[in-house]
Design a protein around this motif. Structure first.
Motif, PDB file in Angstrom:
ATOM      1  N   LYS A 134       0.824  -1.201   0.000  1.00  0.00           N
ATOM      2  CA  LYS A 134       0.000   0.000   0.000  1.00  0.00           C
ATOM      3  C   LYS A 134       0.858   1.251   0.000  1.00  0.00           C
ATOM      4  N   LEU A 135       0.326   2.322  -0.609  1.00  0.00           N
ATOM      5  CA  LEU A 135       0.943   3.644  -0.535  1.00  0.00           C
ATOM      6  C   LEU A 135       0.041   4.546   0.297  1.00  0.00           C
ATOM      7  N   TRP A 153      -3.957   2.577  -2.538  1.00  0.00           N
ATOM      8  CA  TRP A 153      -3.442   3.741  -1.834  1.00  0.00           C
ATOM      9  C   TRP A 153      -4.523   4.347  -0.948  1.00  0.00           C
ATOM     10  N   SER A 154      -4.099   5.231  -0.074  1.00  0.00           N
ATOM     11  CA  SER A 154      -5.037   6.000   0.738  1.00  0.00           C
ATOM     12  C   SER A 154      -4.339   7.286   1.166  1.00  0.00           C
ATOM     13  N   MET A 155      -5.081   8.179   1.823  1.00  0.00           N
ATOM     14  CA  MET A 155      -4.507   9.412   2.333  1.00  0.00           C
ATOM     15  C   MET A 155      -4.903   9.564   3.796  1.00  0.00           C
ATOM     16  N   LYS A 170       7.224  -4.427   6.798  1.00  0.00           N
ATOM     17  CA  LYS A 170       8.052  -3.591   5.927  1.00  0.00           C
ATOM     18  C   LYS A 170       7.438  -2.198   5.850  1.00  0.00           C
ATOM     19  N   TYR A 171       8.277  -1.188   6.089  1.00  0.00           N
ATOM     20  CA  TYR A 171       7.812   0.196   6.120  1.00  0.00           C
ATOM     21  C   TYR A 171       8.852   1.043   5.417  1.00  0.00           C
ATOM     22  N   ASP A 183       4.318   1.819   1.949  1.00  0.00           N
ATOM     23  CA  ASP A 183       5.167   2.956   1.585  1.00  0.00           C
ATOM     24  C   ASP A 183       4.431   4.202   2.048  1.00  0.00           C
ATOM     25  N   ILE A 184       5.155   5.172   2.592  1.00  0.00           N
ATOM     26  CA  ILE A 184       4.513   6.401   3.067  1.00  0.00           C
ATOM     27  C   ILE A 184       5.259   7.618   2.540  1.00  0.00           C
ATOM     28  N   VAL A 185       4.499   8.611   2.106  1.00  0.00           N
ATOM     29  CA  VAL A 185       5.074   9.839   1.549  1.00  0.00           C
ATOM     30  C   VAL A 185       4.198  10.999   1.996  1.00  0.00           C
TER      31      VAL A 185
END
Length: 328
Positions: free
Chosen positions: A192-193, A233-235, A299-300, A267-269
């Protein structure tokens, strides 16, 4: 010499990762009624007698974890953005290129000091770019307040234009999408993002602040540029402070929810920040990483901000050129 300047304005940073320096910065930042909407007298006592004494040491520890050898990451990256944007504009426009400078809403260099210094060099026209892609009264609005104060104090009023937001700018969206793609190409892609934006109180939005909508537009544009399905993905919103309800979902709650649903890698941005800082390097890359692993995640990956990547600098150059009509 060109008599125009473009000023990149970010939030600001303490001068040192010490409790005393943090206290000075927090006092200036949290005293702004744009940031905290609480009756001033009550807030004055709370801030000075409770909040700063309690937070200064803890925040100083967090800053020490992410402090670079050459200073605060935000200040270092801001300086690089100025240098790189100046180089691009000079290469494209030669003598027509505006002078690029930086300023901070809180701390040094202050916006009024930067403008005064440039005026002494003959600069007469200013394009001010808040380095917050999504407008909020609590961030970009505070810069408008400072511009108004400069105008009120000036007999010969400077010619100043402020870029309100660039949350849907094609170049900005592309710069983030390509940075994510490049990260995936080097490190692999997780299940996931999560796009985490700095939060603001819900009642600010209820009163008319467009920040939440700007964040949604940005997130969907990035997802579209990456070709992501809605399930990929999500926000969310981070950095909430105090007892008020803030924009939701909260980033920590979203990470917990994903683990409960069986997601083990993310994954985070943060598209809300154009330069890595405490909220990204410590909160996202350290604190939320620990939270995710504590909940059972495996995993991050934290994907850095656009910082001074060529595509983002090019986006800033295009925004500048359009506003100042440099191509005409």
């Amino acid at each position: 010499m060109n008599k125009t300047s473009v000023i990149l304005v970010n939030l600001g940073t303490p001068d040192e990762p010490t409790p005393a320096s943090i206290a000075r910065f927090l006092r200036a930042f949290l005293s702004d009624p744009r940031v905290v909407e609480v009756p001033r007298l009550i807030w004055w006592f709370l801030l000075r007698l409770v909040i700063i004494p309690l937070r200064a040491k803890r925040v100083a520890h967090a800053y020490r974890e992410i402090w670079w050898e050459d200073g605060s990451p935000l200040r270092v990256i801001s300086g690089r953005q100025v240098v790189d944007l100046q180089e691009v504009l000079t290469d494209r426009y030669g003598e027509k290129a505006p002078v690029v400078a930086e300023a901070m809403t809180y701390g040094k260099p202050a916006l009024d000091e930067t403008i005064r210094r440039l005026e002494e060099k003959g600069i007469e026209k200013f394009l001010i770019i808040p380095m917050y892609p999504q407008y909020s009264g609590s961030t970009s609005g505070a810069i408008y307040d400072q511009v108004a104060q400069i105008i009120q104090r000036s007999r010969n009023v400077p010619d100043m234009t402020v870029i309100k937001s660039f949350h849907d700018d094609i170049g900005y969206i592309q710069s983030i999408a390509e940075a994510i793609k490049a990260y995936w190409a080097e490190h692999g892609r997780n299940e996931k993002l999560l796009m985490s934006f700095h939060g603001i109180p819900q009642d600010y939005v209820d009163k008319g602040d467009p920040y939440g909508e700007h964040c949604r537009v940005t997130a969907h544009a990035i997802a579209s540029a990456l070709g992501l399905a809605s399930s990929e993905w999500s926000m969310s919103y981070q950095s909430r402070f105090g007892p008020k309800k803030w924009l939701q979902p909260y980033t920590d709650d979203k990470l917990k929810q994903w683990v409960e649903e069986g997601i083990r890698s993310v994954d985070i941005v943060s598209p809300a920040f154009t330069a890595d800082c405490l909220e990204t390097l410590e909160e996202l890359n350290i604190s939320y990483r620990e939270l995710f692993f504590e909940q059972g995640g495996e995993k991050y990956h934290y994907i850095p901000c656009v910082n001074n990547t060529p595509l983002f600098i090019n986006a800033l150059a295009e925004i500048t050129a359009k506003k100042l009509l440099l191509n005409h």
